[in-house]
Motif scaffolding. Structure first.
Motif, PDB file in Angstrom:
ATOM      1  N   ALA A   1       0.845  -1.204   0.000  1.00 41.72           N
ATOM      2  CA  ALA A   1       0.000   0.000   0.000  1.00 41.72           C
ATOM      3  C   ALA A   1       0.876   1.249   0.000  1.00 41.72           C
ATOM      4  O   ALA A   1       0.900   2.005   0.970  1.00 41.72           O
ATOM      5  CB  ALA A   1      -0.933  -0.003   1.205  1.00 41.72           C
TER       6      ALA A   1
ATOM      7  N   VAL B   1       1.558  -3.852  -5.797  1.00 41.48           N
ATOM      8  CA  VAL B   1       0.613  -3.018  -5.051  1.00 41.48           C
ATOM      9  C   VAL B   1      -0.735  -3.728  -4.932  1.00 41.48           C
ATOM     10  O   VAL B   1      -1.282  -4.213  -5.923  1.00 41.48           O
ATOM     11  CB  VAL B   1       0.451  -1.652  -5.741  1.00 41.48           C
ATOM     12  CG1 VAL B   1      -0.605  -0.816  -5.021  1.00 41.48           C
ATOM     13  CG2 VAL B   1       1.782  -0.922  -5.784  1.00 41.48           C
ATOM     14  N   ARG B   2      -1.267  -3.756  -3.713  1.00 35.51           N
ATOM     15  CA  ARG B   2      -2.585  -4.347  -3.465  1.00 35.51           C
ATOM     16  C   ARG B   2      -3.607  -3.324  -2.977  1.00 35.51           C
ATOM     17  O   ARG B   2      -4.807  -3.603  -2.977  1.00 35.51           O
ATOM     18  CB  ARG B   2      -2.466  -5.490  -2.454  1.00 35.51           C
ATOM     19  CG  ARG B   2      -1.666  -6.672  -2.968  1.00 35.51           C
ATOM     20  CD  ARG B   2      -1.796  -7.876  -2.062  1.00 35.51           C
ATOM     21  NE  ARG B   2      -1.186  -7.655  -0.771  1.00 35.51           N
ATOM     22  CZ  ARG B   2       0.088  -7.849  -0.490  1.00 35.51           C
ATOM     23  NH1 ARG B   2       0.915  -8.257  -1.437  1.00 35.51           N
ATOM     24  NH2 ARG B   2       0.569  -7.625   0.717  1.00 35.51           N
ATOM     25  N   SER B   3      -3.127  -2.159  -2.513  1.00 38.36           N
ATOM     26  CA  SER B   3      -4.033  -1.103  -2.058  1.00 38.36           C
ATOM     27  C   SER B   3      -3.441   0.240  -2.466  1.00 38.36           C
ATOM     28  O   SER B   3      -2.272   0.511  -2.193  1.00 38.36           O
ATOM     29  CB  SER B   3      -4.216  -1.159  -0.534  1.00 38.36           C
ATOM     30  OG  SER B   3      -5.033  -0.095  -0.082  1.00 38.36           O
ATOM     31  N   LEU B   4      -4.245   1.083  -3.112  1.00 41.20           N
ATOM     32  CA  LEU B   4      -3.754   2.359  -3.620  1.00 41.20           C
ATOM     33  C   LEU B   4      -4.780   3.444  -3.340  1.00 41.20           C
ATOM     34  O   LEU B   4      -5.981   3.244  -3.552  1.00 41.20           O
ATOM     35  CB  LEU B   4      -3.482   2.264  -5.127  1.00 41.20           C
ATOM     36  CG  LEU B   4      -2.894   3.520  -5.791  1.00 41.20           C
ATOM     37  CD1 LEU B   4      -1.514   3.823  -5.226  1.00 41.20           C
ATOM     38  CD2 LEU B   4      -2.822   3.341  -7.304  1.00 41.20           C
TER      39      LEU B   4
ATOM     40  N   LEU C   1      -1.350  -2.259 -12.462  1.00 38.19           N
ATOM     41  CA  LEU C   1      -1.686  -2.690 -11.096  1.00 38.19           C
ATOM     42  C   LEU C   1      -2.375  -4.050 -11.172  1.00 38.19           C
ATOM     43  O   LEU C   1      -3.576  -4.175 -10.922  1.00 38.19           O
ATOM     44  CB  LEU C   1      -2.575  -1.646 -10.426  1.00 38.19           C
ATOM     45  CG  LEU C   1      -1.977  -0.236 -10.324  1.00 38.19           C
ATOM     46  CD1 LEU C   1      -3.034   0.769  -9.910  1.00 38.19           C
ATOM     47  CD2 LEU C   1      -0.813  -0.226  -9.332  1.00 38.19           C
TER      48      LEU C   1
ATOM     49  N   LEU D   1      -4.034  -5.232  -7.740  1.00 36.57           N
ATOM     50  CA  LEU D   1      -4.753  -4.237  -6.948  1.00 36.57           C
ATOM     51  C   LEU D   1      -6.072  -4.802  -6.436  1.00 36.57           C
ATOM     52  O   LEU D   1      -6.882  -5.301  -7.200  1.00 36.57           O
ATOM     53  CB  LEU D   1      -5.007  -2.984  -7.789  1.00 36.57           C
ATOM     54  CG  LEU D   1      -5.626  -1.801  -7.051  1.00 36.57           C
ATOM     55  CD1 LEU D   1      -4.677  -1.279  -5.979  1.00 36.57           C
ATOM     56  CD2 LEU D   1      -5.986  -0.687  -8.022  1.00 36.57           C
ATOM     57  N   ARG D   2      -6.267  -4.684  -5.117  1.00 42.89           N
ATOM     58  CA  ARG D   2      -7.484  -5.208  -4.487  1.00 42.89           C
ATOM     59  C   ARG D   2      -8.376  -4.103  -3.929  1.00 42.89           C
ATOM     60  O   ARG D   2      -9.602  -4.231  -3.927  1.00 42.89           O
ATOM     61  CB  ARG D   2      -7.111  -6.166  -3.338  1.00 42.89           C
ATOM     62  CG  ARG D   2      -6.124  -7.262  -3.727  1.00 42.89           C
ATOM     63  CD  ARG D   2      -6.796  -8.371  -4.463  1.00 42.89           C
ATOM     64  NE  ARG D   2      -7.580  -9.211  -3.555  1.00 42.89           N
ATOM     65  CZ  ARG D   2      -8.357 -10.193  -3.968  1.00 42.89           C
ATOM     66  NH1 ARG D   2      -8.497 -10.431  -5.262  1.00 42.89           N
ATOM     67  NH2 ARG D   2      -9.033 -10.931  -3.104  1.00 42.89           N
TER      68      ARG D   2
ATOM     69  N   LEU E   1      -9.087   0.130  -3.927  1.00 43.11           N
ATOM     70  CA  LEU E   1      -8.846   1.425  -4.553  1.00 43.11           C
ATOM     71  C   LEU E   1      -9.637   2.488  -3.801  1.00 43.11           C
ATOM     72  O   LEU E   1     -10.832   2.322  -3.556  1.00 43.11           O
ATOM     73  CB  LEU E   1      -9.277   1.399  -6.025  1.00 43.11           C
ATOM     74  CG  LEU E   1      -9.215   2.735  -6.777  1.00 43.11           C
ATOM     75  CD1 LEU E   1      -7.782   3.231  -6.893  1.00 43.11           C
ATOM     76  CD2 LEU E   1      -9.860   2.613  -8.156  1.00 43.11           C
TER      77      LEU E   1
ATOM     78  N   TRP F   1     -10.937   0.128 -14.704  1.00 41.91           N
ATOM     79  CA  TRP F   1     -10.623  -0.560 -13.445  1.00 41.91           C
ATOM     80  C   TRP F   1     -11.173  -1.982 -13.405  1.00 41.91           C
ATOM     81  O   TRP F   1     -10.785  -2.768 -12.536  1.00 41.91           O
ATOM     82  CB  TRP F   1     -11.188   0.243 -12.275  1.00 41.91           C
ATOM     83  CG  TRP F   1     -10.551   1.577 -12.092  1.00 41.91           C
ATOM     84  CD1 TRP F   1     -11.119   2.793 -12.310  1.00 41.91           C
ATOM     85  CD2 TRP F   1      -9.201   1.840 -11.671  1.00 41.91           C
ATOM     86  NE1 TRP F   1     -10.223   3.802 -12.041  1.00 41.91           N
ATOM     87  CE2 TRP F   1      -9.037   3.241 -11.648  1.00 41.91           C
ATOM     88  CE3 TRP F   1      -8.127   1.031 -11.305  1.00 41.91           C
ATOM     89  CZ2 TRP F   1      -7.848   3.852 -11.276  1.00 41.91           C
ATOM     90  CZ3 TRP F   1      -6.935   1.635 -10.933  1.00 41.91           C
ATOM     91  CH2 TRP F   1      -6.797   3.018 -10.927  1.00 41.91           C
TER      92      TRP F   1
ATOM     93  N   CYS G   1      -8.761  -4.980 -13.102  1.00 40.17           N
ATOM     94  CA  CYS G   1      -8.065  -5.258 -11.841  1.00 40.17           C
ATOM     95  C   CYS G   1      -8.928  -6.178 -10.979  1.00 40.17           C
ATOM     96  O   CYS G   1     -10.159  -6.098 -11.011  1.00 40.17           O
ATOM     97  CB  CYS G   1      -7.774  -3.964 -11.089  1.00 40.17           C
ATOM     98  SG  CYS G   1      -6.666  -2.829 -11.941  1.00 40.17           S
TER      99      CYS G   1
ATOM    100  N   LEU H   1     -10.311  -6.122  -8.231  1.00 46.18           N
ATOM    101  CA  LEU H   1     -10.743  -5.276  -7.119  1.00 46.18           C
ATOM    102  C   LEU H   1     -11.832  -5.968  -6.301  1.00 46.18           C
ATOM    103  O   LEU H   1     -12.759  -6.560  -6.847  1.00 46.18           O
ATOM    104  CB  LEU H   1     -11.271  -3.945  -7.646  1.00 46.18           C
ATOM    105  CG  LEU H   1     -10.226  -2.969  -8.190  1.00 46.18           C
ATOM    106  CD1 LEU H   1     -10.901  -1.834  -8.936  1.00 46.18           C
ATOM    107  CD2 LEU H   1      -9.366  -2.413  -7.059  1.00 46.18           C
TER     108      LEU H   1
END
Length: 522
Positions: A44, A108-111, A143, A146-147, A149, A167, A170, A172
């Motif tokens: 993150a 990256v998993r959280s942005l 990403l 990425l989980r 956002l 998105w 991803c 998510l």
């Protein structure tokens, strides 16, 4: 069994409890730990950190430890296709930096992308994205893991270019959107909600929506209608802060809604019945009147409301117009309604943030008596500038009624003539599940006979503006009551200027005495 024989998932769980500096240190011990810790370090990152990943050398991120970074350089070079010095010379520097950015972005998993100085910080990511061939549209493709956002802005206009990105490619599982009204743009506030509606439409999902405004202008119905149609199956949290919000708009279908935050000062905007079958937590902010929250709790049809948080701007909102609590007491009526309709509640918070140079008139304990009917409470928080005459008897009654408490936070201007003491602490020590305690206590030199030692699991104790007469024997008794205590804190401000010198001297002695028992003090 060797440490490295443990499953990778377990090692990742261990690293997840470490701070950034500790995870960085363990990443430099071996290749295995690096492969595990690097994912935690870049899980993150801030948008600016991610943007600089391709431009700054690794040793600048990792505190100039050049001698131990061969494996890091090698892993990054292999990831971008550099096998030898000739390969590095063959690849242009800007391409190499962009590929390194892509390597770190894949971790990256959280942005969180937010507005900073009227510019969204995602613009910092554009240079490497342009080299990778897609501009801003390539950001979701970079990403790959990425989980979560989060998008934050003061103007809905800044959310438009971000929400239109693809998105959906991803993986998510959560998208959070927060819009806080900018006072500079308040002239055009009537346009903000329509722009926000346009910005939310392209998103693949929406789990958390928070909108803060000075005054709602009646456009909330269109916003909630869009949220219900597009994101009704995923939206779990709605926060609509600001005066004039029409609660009728919550009657739309939101089958996944679990938490609602509102600002209410009048009952005219509350429907007669409001069905929210999945609601678990309610946060209500009131400024000058408790009629709005009272009407909401009457209208609310919820199978099991588990958490209620009430934030009060002015304490006068909890007092009757006549000033006679015996006749009409809004606070007692409100708590009685909560206890009658939601006896299964597990968390209750009441916070009054009005500041006064001197304490407000004392609240009689009967104003808080309905809380004793909530036997399933595990968390109770009461913060008020009004003095509360909660002595040993009242705290003991609270412990007998709410025996499942894990977190107890009581904060008020201490009244020395009627403050909790050793007997109150002894009753609190019988709550085996209690882990965090905040309560102002006055500990006299005389220590009454109590059943010692205790099997309490309390780990954190904040004694507010309390005092102690005999620090060393009191420290031993406190240790016997709470054998697992790890943190002891207090408010350094004295309860009154008249006892400032004595209180400070006693507290310093208290610190020394307790420190000798091995407690961690902050």
């Amino acid at each position: 069994m060797q440490l490295f024989e443990l499953p990778t998932e377990l090692l990742q769980l261990i690293v997840s409890y470490l701070s950034t500096s500790s995870a960085l240190a363990i990443a430099l011990t071996s290749r295995l730990w690096f492969d595990i810790a690097i994912e935690h370090l870049w899980a993150a990152p801030h948008a600016a950190t991610l943007a600089n990943a391709g431009y700054r050398a690794d040793y600048k991120h990792l505190k100039h430890r050049e001698g131990r970074l061969d494996r890091i350089w090698r892993k990054a070079r292999n990831a971008v296709g550099i096998r030898s010095t000739k390969d590095k010379e063959r690849i242009p520097t800007r391409v190499f930096r962009a590929q390194r950015f892509q390597f770190y972005a894949s971790l990256v998993r959280s942005l969180t992308l937010e507005e900073s100085g009227y510019v969204m910080d995602y613009s910092l990511l554009l240079p490497p994205l342009m080299v990778l061939g897609g501009g801003s549209s390539f950001l979701p493709a970079a990403l790959t893991r990425l989980r979560v956002l989060t998008l934050r802005a003061c103007c809905a206009h800044f959310l438009l270019p971000l929400s239109s990105l693809p998105w959906s490619i991803c993986p998510l599982i959560r998208i959070n959107v927060c819009l806080r009204q900018n006072s500079v743009l308040s002239v055009h506030e009537h346009l903000e909600l329509s722009t926000l509606t346009e910005a939310l439409s392209p998103l693949p999902r929406l789990d958390d929506l928070k909108v803060e405004r000075r005054l709602w202008s009646g456009q909330e119905r269109a916003l909630l209608q869009l949220v219900s149609e597009r994101f009704g199956s995923t939206l779990k949290t709605v926060a609509a802060l600001g005066l004039g919000f029409d609660v009728h708009t919550l009657e739309v279908s939101l089958p996944a809604l679990q938490e609602v935050s509102l600002t209410l000062d009048t009952d005219s905007l509350v429907p007669r019945a409001l069905r929210l079958p999945t609601l678990r937590k309610l946060n209500v902010h009131i400024c000058t009147s408790a009629s709005g929250i009272h009407a909401l709790l009457v209208a609310l049809v919820v199978p099991s409301l588990e958490k209620l948080a009430i934030t009060v701007g002015f304490s006068s909102a909890l007092e009757s117009a006549q000033g006679e609590w015996q006749v009409t007491d809004p606070l007692h009526a409100l708590l009685s309604l909560v206890a009658r309709k939601h006896p299964q509640m597990v968390s209750l918070s009441l916070s009054v943030y009005e500041q006064h140079p001197s304490p407000l008139p004392s609240w009689p304990f009967r104003r808080l008596e309905p809380i004793l009917a909530l036997s399933r409470l595990t968390e109770l928080q009461i913060v008020t500038p009004a003095s509360l005459p909660l002595g040993d008897t009242e705290i003991s009654a609270l412990c007998d009624a709410c025996y499942n408490l894990r977190i107890l936070l009581l904060s008020w201007p201490i009244v020395r003539s009627h403050a909790p003491g050793w007997r109150a602490l002894s009753a609190l020590a019988q709550l085996h599940g209690l882990q965090e305690l905040t309560i102002p206590v006055e500990l006299p030199a005389y220590i009454p006979l109590m059943a010692l030692p205790s099997d309490s699991t309390l780990e954190s104790f904040h004694m507010g503006q309390g005092d102690v007469a005999s620090p060393r024997p009191a420290a031993r008794t406190l240790r016997a009551l709470f054998p697992h205590l790890k943190k002891l804190e207090f408010d350094p401000r004295p309860p009154s200027p008249a006892v400032e010198d004595r209180t400070r001297a006693v507290r310093l002695e208290w610190l020394r005495a307790v420190a000798q028992l091995g407690l961690v003090l902050e």
